[in-house]
Design an enzyme around this catalytic site. Structure first.
Site, PDB file in Angstrom:
ATOM      1  N   PRO A 122      66.527 -25.287  34.755  1.00 19.61           N
ATOM      2  CA  PRO A 122      65.299 -24.958  34.020  1.00 19.61           C
ATOM      3  C   PRO A 122      64.121 -25.818  34.478  1.00 19.61           C
ATOM      4  O   PRO A 122      64.296 -26.956  34.929  1.00 19.61           O
ATOM      5  CB  PRO A 122      65.652 -25.279  32.562  1.00 19.61           C
ATOM      6  CG  PRO A 122      67.150 -25.410  32.540  1.00 19.61           C
ATOM      7  CD  PRO A 122      67.526 -25.905  33.890  1.00 19.61           C
ATOM      8  N   HIS A 345      71.144 -28.561  35.571  1.00 19.47           N
ATOM      9  CA  HIS A 345      71.631 -28.258  34.229  1.00 19.47           C
ATOM     10  C   HIS A 345      73.029 -28.817  33.911  1.00 19.47           C
ATOM     11  O   HIS A 345      73.411 -28.923  32.741  1.00 19.47           O
ATOM     12  CB  HIS A 345      71.643 -26.738  34.061  1.00 19.47           C
ATOM     13  CG  HIS A 345      71.453 -26.264  32.674  1.00 19.47           C
ATOM     14  ND1 HIS A 345      71.902 -26.953  31.567  1.00 19.47           N
ATOM     15  CD2 HIS A 345      70.866 -25.144  32.188  1.00 19.47           C
ATOM     16  CE1 HIS A 345      71.598 -26.273  30.480  1.00 19.47           C
ATOM     17  NE2 HIS A 345      70.969 -25.176  30.822  1.00 19.47           N
ATOM     18  N   LYS A 421      55.085 -20.581  13.911  1.00 17.28           N
ATOM     19  CA  LYS A 421      56.206 -20.523  12.971  1.00 17.28           C
ATOM     20  C   LYS A 421      55.729 -20.559  11.518  1.00 17.28           C
ATOM     21  O   LYS A 421      56.512 -20.338  10.598  1.00 17.28           O
ATOM     22  CB  LYS A 421      57.210 -21.639  13.250  1.00 17.28           C
ATOM     23  CG  LYS A 421      56.664 -23.048  13.245  1.00 17.28           C
ATOM     24  CD  LYS A 421      57.752 -24.028  13.714  1.00 17.28           C
ATOM     25  CE  LYS A 421      57.199 -25.444  13.832  1.00 17.28           C
ATOM     26  NZ  LYS A 421      58.166 -26.374  14.413  1.00 17.28           N
ATOM     27  N   LYS A 425      57.657 -18.716   8.102  1.00 12.52           N
ATOM     28  CA  LYS A 425      57.973 -19.707   7.059  1.00 12.52           C
ATOM     29  C   LYS A 425      57.328 -19.329   5.724  1.00 12.52           C
ATOM     30  O   LYS A 425      57.930 -19.519   4.672  1.00 12.52           O
ATOM     31  CB  LYS A 425      57.514 -21.103   7.492  1.00 12.52           C
ATOM     32  CG  LYS A 425      58.487 -21.815   8.422  1.00 12.52           C
ATOM     33  CD  LYS A 425      57.988 -23.225   8.702  1.00 12.52           C
ATOM     34  CE  LYS A 425      59.058 -24.059   9.371  1.00 12.52           C
ATOM     35  NZ  LYS A 425      58.592 -25.438   9.616  1.00 12.52           N
ATOM     36  N   SER A 430      63.502 -17.366   8.795  1.00 16.09           N
ATOM     37  CA  SER A 430      63.754 -18.288   9.898  1.00 16.09           C
ATOM     38  C   SER A 430      62.846 -17.946  11.085  1.00 16.09           C
ATOM     39  O   SER A 430      62.869 -16.819  11.578  1.00 16.09           O
ATOM     40  CB  SER A 430      65.220 -18.172  10.336  1.00 16.09           C
ATOM     41  OG  SER A 430      65.373 -18.542  11.683  1.00 16.09           O
ATOM     42  N   PRO A 431      62.013 -18.901  11.557  1.00 16.59           N
ATOM     43  CA  PRO A 431      61.145 -18.621  12.714  1.00 16.59           C
ATOM     44  C   PRO A 431      61.939 -18.194  13.949  1.00 16.59           C
ATOM     45  O   PRO A 431      61.526 -17.296  14.683  1.00 16.59           O
ATOM     46  CB  PRO A 431      60.417 -19.949  12.949  1.00 16.59           C
ATOM     47  CG  PRO A 431      60.425 -20.614  11.615  1.00 16.59           C
ATOM     48  CD  PRO A 431      61.740 -20.236  10.991  1.00 16.59           C
ATOM     49  N   ASP A 432      63.079 -18.843  14.173  1.00 13.73           N
ATOM     50  CA  ASP A 432      63.875 -18.483  15.349  1.00 13.73           C
ATOM     51  C   ASP A 432      64.401 -17.059  15.247  1.00 13.73           C
ATOM     52  O   ASP A 432      64.285 -16.272  16.192  1.00 13.73           O
ATOM     53  CB  ASP A 432      65.052 -19.442  15.517  1.00 13.73           C
ATOM     54  CG  ASP A 432      65.932 -19.038  16.685  1.00 13.73           C
ATOM     55  OD1 ASP A 432      65.481 -19.158  17.830  1.00 13.73           O
ATOM     56  OD2 ASP A 432      67.055 -18.542  16.447  1.00 13.73           O
ATOM     57  N   SER A 458      73.785 -25.160  19.945  1.00 10.17           N
ATOM     58  CA  SER A 458      74.336 -26.481  20.243  1.00 10.17           C
ATOM     59  C   SER A 458      75.640 -26.721  19.487  1.00 10.17           C
ATOM     60  O   SER A 458      75.758 -26.416  18.307  1.00 10.17           O
ATOM     61  CB  SER A 458      73.322 -27.555  19.853  1.00 10.17           C
ATOM     62  OG  SER A 458      73.898 -28.836  19.980  1.00 10.17           O
ATOM     63  N   THR A 467      77.562 -26.037  24.346  1.00 14.30           N
ATOM     64  CA  THR A 467      76.925 -24.879  23.695  1.00 14.30           C
ATOM     65  C   THR A 467      77.922 -23.770  23.434  1.00 14.30           C
ATOM     66  O   THR A 467      78.994 -23.713  24.036  1.00 14.30           O
ATOM     67  CB  THR A 467      75.816 -24.264  24.574  1.00 14.30           C
ATOM     68  OG1 THR A 467      76.406 -23.793  25.793  1.00 14.30           O
ATOM     69  CG2 THR A 467      74.717 -25.252  24.874  1.00 14.30           C
ATOM     70  N   SER A 556      66.465 -18.629  24.767  1.00 17.32           N
ATOM     71  CA  SER A 556      66.667 -19.942  24.173  1.00 17.32           C
ATOM     72  C   SER A 556      65.407 -20.412  23.478  1.00 17.32           C
ATOM     73  O   SER A 556      64.300 -20.254  23.994  1.00 17.32           O
ATOM     74  CB  SER A 556      67.035 -20.958  25.250  1.00 17.32           C
ATOM     75  OG  SER A 556      67.284 -22.208  24.662  1.00 17.32           O
ATOM     76  N   GLN A 557      65.596 -20.974  22.302  1.00 17.53           N
ATOM     77  CA  GLN A 557      64.495 -21.677  21.635  1.00 17.53           C
ATOM     78  C   GLN A 557      64.573 -23.137  22.041  1.00 17.53           C
ATOM     79  O   GLN A 557      65.613 -23.765  21.880  1.00 17.53           O
ATOM     80  CB  GLN A 557      64.626 -21.576  20.113  1.00 17.53           C
ATOM     81  CG  GLN A 557      63.599 -22.443  19.397  1.00 17.53           C
ATOM     82  CD  GLN A 557      63.734 -22.407  17.888  1.00 17.53           C
ATOM     83  OE1 GLN A 557      62.955 -21.785  17.212  1.00 17.53           O
ATOM     84  NE2 GLN A 557      64.747 -23.075  17.354  1.00 17.53           N
TER      85      GLN A 557
END
Length: 626
Positions: A122, A345, A421, A425, A430-432, A458, A467, A556-557
């Site tokens: 990344p 990574h 977000k 909220k 949930s923002p994700d 995670s 993960t 991914s967040q």
């Protein structure tokens, strides 16, 4: 998705970054002292994983394929094969600290033979800096180096704050793997070496400028780090002794297909001088790449261009040779104010990298360059390489392949400025999960179907946890996106379906971070059958299994206090890589695709994501007014 799952031509699914339900809290405490008390990664029940696997297939395979898979799963459960493999995993779990970690490291990273550049490493784009000359570049780089060394002090003294989630301590092991480490190529499998574990820790970094590598000692003889001013003066010396722009870009060799580089590497280090120079790079604490300015682009395209530069360097004639892609941490500072990093990574996911970025950015804002006493410092050592005709041919081939890779990668960074977000909220969502449903809606609108979607979660609640996968495409998300495209559906019904889809995503996220997702368990069962030297069960040879691991959306967040954006390449040739950082008032989203695929287009998908987010906000607000 995993190296062992993937058909030829698919990129192994390297799991990106991380996702957590709640913000992390940090409590000062010796991080390694708590490691022994961390629980082991649990092993989900066979029945649970099989049931959840079938549920994930519903929105992405045909009814006919699903029926066939149900029969295979039933046979796997009842025929004794699944039970035998599960018992093997239970034995492995009893004997090891983490039944998954070694297999995961191998299948996701070290066995992966695609190039690390673009495919697995990344990049991170930091906010644009307002310097446009070498002095500004040197000052920024000097402060950055000092900041990373200050972070390293916490690692060395074991004073790094332990992170907690929901009151539970998280595994901090990855933080100790990112400095003084490097990936070493092999002809069939790579290795990762951490040089911090020896009797004497490395005391130098590597700096590369105009494709020329230097060893920069960053500690005085008494063990104190160099001051920012001293580092600046040393960087000036490096700059002035690397003005030639016609040097062979030796670092570009590290961007090759791993088998190709593994073979070239063994040939390359037969020469004693080459071997010593390579070892100096590998052992260094980290690398700083002083990049030449890139061609100017409009403000609208700037972030997209920088994201590409972080991932691959821009091509052989620009900065792709100004890298050592095997190095775990490479900070990139351009003469034109672009800055960021690229990281290999294998040793770690996003959290240590993001924590390091936030720490260093804060340090740089506070530190002032103070004139240091004029202690004479030795000239940084320039690393020499013996370039034989064969190595020259390897470099030329690497240049060609890098340029193909550069032209193939399609990158779009969207700074979604309408809201952050704060909006989900306000509506207790949930923002994700909100962003994930926007990605589902965008994909459905563009392609009129659902696709297999991966979001990383995670496992750091467990010792040596890495993960697992949150599968964002669910029956509930499918119903929601269908309703959004159905003019007959009322707003209230659409909202109810959105809330249900978000709730399902939250539950799946909770399960994943508590070790109850399906993907790593399925990997374990498959690896166990290989270890047992038995035939691979039919469940793993099934069409549905291939579909379930062909991630058209790899997401991914990566939450950061710094206004940055992480980016990574797609997992599959016809897919997208999507990484997002939701800030309070805006969302940074990086989208990648491959130009060689006619069906994908990063800019088009970016517009669809923007529209989806706006339509979902309108749904929330209009329904609230009724």
């Amino acid at each position: 998705m995993l190296g062992v799952f993937v058909r030829a031509g698919l990129r192994p699914g390297i799991l990106k970054q991380y996702h957590l339900i709640r913000p992390l809290t940090q409590i000062p405490r010796r991080p390694l002292a708590h490691q022994e008390g961390l629980p082991k990664l649990p092993l989900p029940s066979l029945k649970q994983t099989c049931e959840r696997y079938l549920a994930t297939l519903e929105p992405i395979v045909s009814e006919e394929e699903l029926e066939h898979t149900r029969e295979l799963v039933q046979e796997f459960l009842k025929g004794g094969v699944g039970e035998r493999l599960q018992k093997g995993l239970e034995r492995r779990s009893r004997k090891t600290d983490n039944w998954l970690s070694e297999w995961w490291m191998q299948s996701a990273y070290l066995d992966c033979r695609m190039p690390v550049a673009v495919y697995t490493s990344p990049g991170v784009v930091l906010p644009r800096m307002h310097f446009h000359d070498r002095q500004g570049q040197m000052r920024f780089a000097a402060k950055l180096i000092a900041g990373v060394l200050d972070f390293k002090r916490m690692i060395d003294t074991e004073t790094l704050p332990v992170e907690y989630l929901s009151g539970k301590p998280l595994c901090m092991d990855q933080y100790y793997k990112i400095l003084s480490s490097c990936r070493i190529p092999g002809p069939k499998r790579d290795t990762v070496v951490n040089y911090n574990t020896g009797k004497t820790s490395p005391s130098h970094i590597t700096v590369v400028h105009n494709f020329q590598f230097f060893v920069l000692d960053v500690y005085n003889s008494d063990g104190t780090p160099l001051t920012v001013d001293q580092i600046y003066m040393q960087l000036e010396k490096i700059w002035n002794s690397s003005l030639q722009t016609n040097k062979e870009p030796i670092g570009i060799l590290t961007s090759q297909h791993r088998n190709t580089w593994g073979k070239a590497y063994n040939n390359f280090i037969k020469d004693k001088m080459n071997k010593e120079s390579v070892r100096a790079i590998q052992k260094s604490i980290f690398t700083v790449c002083l990049d030449a300015p890139m061609p100017r682009v409009s403000d609208e395209l700037y972030l997209s261009r920088v994201a590409a530069q972080m991932l691959h360097g821009g091509g052989a004639r620009w900065n792709s040779g100004n890298r050592w892609f095997d190095k775990t941490l490479q900070f990139i500072v351009g003469e034109d104010g672009t800055c960021g990093l690229v990281y290999e990574h294998a040793p770690a996911e996003g959290p240590p990298i993001v924590f390091l970025i936030d720490y260093v950015v804060k340090y740089m804002q506070q530190i002032e360059i103070v004139r240091s006493p004029m202690v004479p410092l030795s000239m940084p050592q320039k690393l020499r390489f013996n370039i034989t005709p064969e190595i020259k041919r390897d470099i030329e081939k690497a240049k060609q392949n890098m340029n193909i890779m550069v032209h193939d990668l399609d990158v779009k960074v969207l700074v979604f400025s309408h809201f952050g977000k704060n909006v989900p909220k306000q509506h207790k969502l949930s923002p994700d999960a909100f962003v994930q449903m926007a990605l589902q809606l965008a994909y459905f609108r563009v392609y009129n179907l659902c696709c297999c979607t991966y979001e990383s979660a995670s496992l750091r609640m467990f010792k040596y946890g890495r993960t697992d996968a949150i599968r964002s495409t669910t029956v509930e998300s499918f119903r929601f996106v269908q309703a959004m495209q159905d003019p007959a559906k009322q707003r209230s019904e659409r909202l109810a379906l959105l809330q249900k889809a978000i709730q399902t995503h939250k539950e799946n996220t909770y399960d994943a971070i508590h070790g109850q997702a399906i993907d790593r368990h399925l990997l374990g069962l498959k690896r166990q059958s290989i270890e047992d030297l038995t035939s691979i069960p039919e469940i793993f040879m099934d069409t549905s299994y291939a579909v379930a691991h062909h991630y058209n959306l790899s997401t991914s967040q990566v939450g950061s206090k710094t206004d940055c954006v992480m980016c990574f390449g797609p997992m599959v040739p016809d897919g997208y890589g999507v990484c997002y950082n939701p800030m309070d008032e805006h969302i940074n989203i990086a989208i990648t695709a491959f130009n060689s695929c006619e069906e994908t287009n990063a800019a088009n998908f970016s517009r669809a994501v923007e529209e989806a987010l706006l339509d979902m906000r309108a749904l929330l607000e209009d329904t609230a007014k009724q």
